[in-house]
Design a protein around this motif. Structure first.
Motif, PDB file in Angstrom:
ATOM      1  N   SER A 132       0.829  -1.214   0.000  1.00 52.81           N
ATOM      2  CA  SER A 132       0.000   0.000   0.000  1.00 52.81           C
ATOM      3  C   SER A 132       0.858   1.257   0.000  1.00 52.81           C
ATOM      4  O   SER A 132       0.543   2.235  -0.692  1.00 52.81           O
ATOM      5  CB  SER A 132      -0.926  -0.004   1.214  1.00 52.81           C
ATOM      6  OG  SER A 132      -1.785  -1.118   1.183  1.00 52.81           O
ATOM      7  N   SER A 133       1.955   1.240   0.745  1.00 49.07           N
ATOM      8  CA  SER A 133       2.862   2.395   0.759  1.00 49.07           C
ATOM      9  C   SER A 133       3.574   2.580  -0.573  1.00 49.07           C
ATOM     10  O   SER A 133       3.865   3.708  -0.982  1.00 49.07           O
ATOM     11  CB  SER A 133       3.880   2.242   1.888  1.00 49.07           C
ATOM     12  OG  SER A 133       3.232   2.234   3.132  1.00 49.07           O
ATOM     13  N   ALA A 134       3.836   1.475  -1.267  1.00 50.04           N
ATOM     14  CA  ALA A 134       4.413   1.570  -2.611  1.00 50.04           C
ATOM     15  C   ALA A 134       3.426   2.248  -3.557  1.00 50.04           C
ATOM     16  O   ALA A 134       3.828   3.048  -4.417  1.00 50.04           O
ATOM     17  CB  ALA A 134       4.792   0.184  -3.129  1.00 50.04           C
ATOM     18  N   CYS A 135       2.150   1.967  -3.389  1.00 50.22           N
ATOM     19  CA  CYS A 135       1.129   2.660  -4.184  1.00 50.22           C
ATOM     20  C   CYS A 135       1.120   4.153  -3.865  1.00 50.22           C
ATOM     21  O   CYS A 135       0.986   4.982  -4.769  1.00 50.22           O
ATOM     22  CB  CYS A 135      -0.252   2.059  -3.920  1.00 50.22           C
ATOM     23  SG  CYS A 135      -0.462   0.396  -4.562  1.00 50.22           S
ATOM     24  N   PHE A 151      -7.123   2.065   2.079  1.00 49.05           N
ATOM     25  CA  PHE A 151      -7.753   3.310   1.623  1.00 49.05           C
ATOM     26  C   PHE A 151      -6.967   4.540   2.063  1.00 49.05           C
ATOM     27  O   PHE A 151      -6.877   5.516   1.319  1.00 49.05           O
ATOM     28  CB  PHE A 151      -9.199   3.383   2.119  1.00 49.05           C
ATOM     29  CG  PHE A 151     -10.111   2.425   1.427  1.00 49.05           C
ATOM     30  CD1 PHE A 151     -10.449   2.603   0.091  1.00 49.05           C
ATOM     31  CD2 PHE A 151     -10.627   1.331   2.092  1.00 49.05           C
ATOM     32  CE1 PHE A 151     -11.282   1.718  -0.561  1.00 49.05           C
ATOM     33  CE2 PHE A 151     -11.465   0.433   1.455  1.00 49.05           C
ATOM     34  CZ  PHE A 151     -11.787   0.620   0.126  1.00 49.05           C
ATOM     35  N   HIS A 152      -6.381   4.491   3.242  1.00 51.56           N
ATOM     36  CA  HIS A 152      -5.587   5.620   3.725  1.00 51.56           C
ATOM     37  C   HIS A 152      -4.356   5.845   2.839  1.00 51.56           C
ATOM     38  O   HIS A 152      -4.037   6.976   2.489  1.00 51.56           O
ATOM     39  CB  HIS A 152      -5.163   5.378   5.175  1.00 51.56           C
ATOM     40  CG  HIS A 152      -4.280   6.433   5.730  1.00 51.56           C
ATOM     41  ND1 HIS A 152      -4.720   7.712   5.986  1.00 51.56           N
ATOM     42  CD2 HIS A 152      -2.958   6.409   6.061  1.00 51.56           C
ATOM     43  CE1 HIS A 152      -3.717   8.429   6.462  1.00 51.56           C
ATOM     44  NE2 HIS A 152      -2.641   7.666   6.518  1.00 51.56           N
ATOM     45  N   CYS A 153      -3.670   4.774   2.472  1.00 52.83           N
ATOM     46  CA  CYS A 153      -2.484   4.907   1.614  1.00 52.83           C
ATOM     47  C   CYS A 153      -2.851   5.449   0.238  1.00 52.83           C
ATOM     48  O   CYS A 153      -2.138   6.287  -0.315  1.00 52.83           O
ATOM     49  CB  CYS A 153      -1.762   3.563   1.495  1.00 52.83           C
ATOM     50  SG  CYS A 153      -0.855   3.098   2.988  1.00 52.83           S
ATOM     51  N   LEU A 154      -3.957   4.981  -0.319  1.00 51.96           N
ATOM     52  CA  LEU A 154      -4.403   5.512  -1.609  1.00 51.96           C
ATOM     53  C   LEU A 154      -4.767   6.982  -1.486  1.00 51.96           C
ATOM     54  O   LEU A 154      -4.441   7.788  -2.363  1.00 51.96           O
ATOM     55  CB  LEU A 154      -5.582   4.702  -2.141  1.00 51.96           C
ATOM     56  CG  LEU A 154      -5.265   3.279  -2.583  1.00 51.96           C
ATOM     57  CD1 LEU A 154      -6.543   2.521  -2.911  1.00 51.96           C
ATOM     58  CD2 LEU A 154      -4.311   3.278  -3.774  1.00 51.96           C
ATOM     59  N   SER A 155      -5.417   7.345  -0.396  1.00 52.53           N
ATOM     60  CA  SER A 155      -5.781   8.738  -0.159  1.00 52.53           C
ATOM     61  C   SER A 155      -4.541   9.621  -0.043  1.00 52.53           C
ATOM     62  O   SER A 155      -4.497  10.723  -0.589  1.00 52.53           O
ATOM     63  CB  SER A 155      -6.621   8.839   1.120  1.00 52.53           C
ATOM     64  OG  SER A 155      -6.865  10.176   1.460  1.00 52.53           O
TER      65      SER A 155
END
Length: 195
Positions: free
Chosen positions: A50-53, A118-122
């Motif tokens: 997620s952090s890579a995203c 969702f937080h990482c995408l945000s």
């Protein structure tokens, strides 16, 4: 299932916790997994991905150093927030149920996973409608938590409510507090102005 980073299993577990938490919590109840294994084999790989995203999305609209720092801080706050949620929830449940450690661990890790995605995408998106929408969708972790509390523990109604409030607040607020502290510590907003 979770001996090491199994990305298909991680994706399947997270998807099921989001879309079919009733049946997935039943599967979780039957598993016998050590606490470190849940963090190492599920939460850390999910958070790294997620952090890579976050990093990739940030690179599309911010300088590379800012994008890298944002992704690193997002990783640290996600894992730290899940761990803090686990520790405080476990402490709260310790005198109330025999399996307090397992219940607190599973509730914290699997509900944090929904928040983290969702937080990482945000965090990766530029400020605006989509960023705010993804931020709101991160609150779906509360639905997963509510269902998990009702299925994972033998708490009476009053204790379920208080556990939902305590764990729910921790799930959402602790990563945000850690994030703000790290952004102040590393002066992340200042870096973007100087680049």
């Amino acid at each position: 299932m979770m001996k090491r980073a199994n990305f298909k299993g991680i994706y399947a577990r997270t998807r099921e916790m989001l879309f079919h938490p009733d049946t997935e919590w039943q599967a979780v109840k039957r598993e016998d997994i050590a606490g470190a294994e849940v963090f190492r084999g599920y939460l850390v790989p999910l958070t790294l991905t997620s952090s890579a995203c976050t990093l990739v999305l940030q690179l599309l609209h911010t300088p590379p150093l800012y994008a890298l720092l944002t992704a690193a801080i997002t990783f640290a706050t996600s894992v730290g927030g899940a761990y803090l949620t686990y520790r405080i929830t476990r402490e709260y449940l310790t005198d109330k149920i025999a399996e307090a450690n397992n219940v607190a661990l599973r509730l914290s890790v699997y509900c944090s996973a929904i928040f983290i995605v969702f937080h990482c995408l945000s965090e990766g998106m530029p400020d605006g409608f989509f960023s705010q929408l993804l931020g709101l969708l991160s609150l779906l972790c509360l639905r997963t938590l509510y269902i998990g509390i009702n299925q994972m523990s033998r708490l009476n109604v009053q204790l379920r409510k208080s556990t939902l409030i305590i764990a729910g607040l921790l799930l959402v607020v602790s990563p945000m507090i850690i994030q703000r502290l790290l952004m102040l510590l590393f002066r992340v907003p200042t870096i973007t102005l100087n680049i």
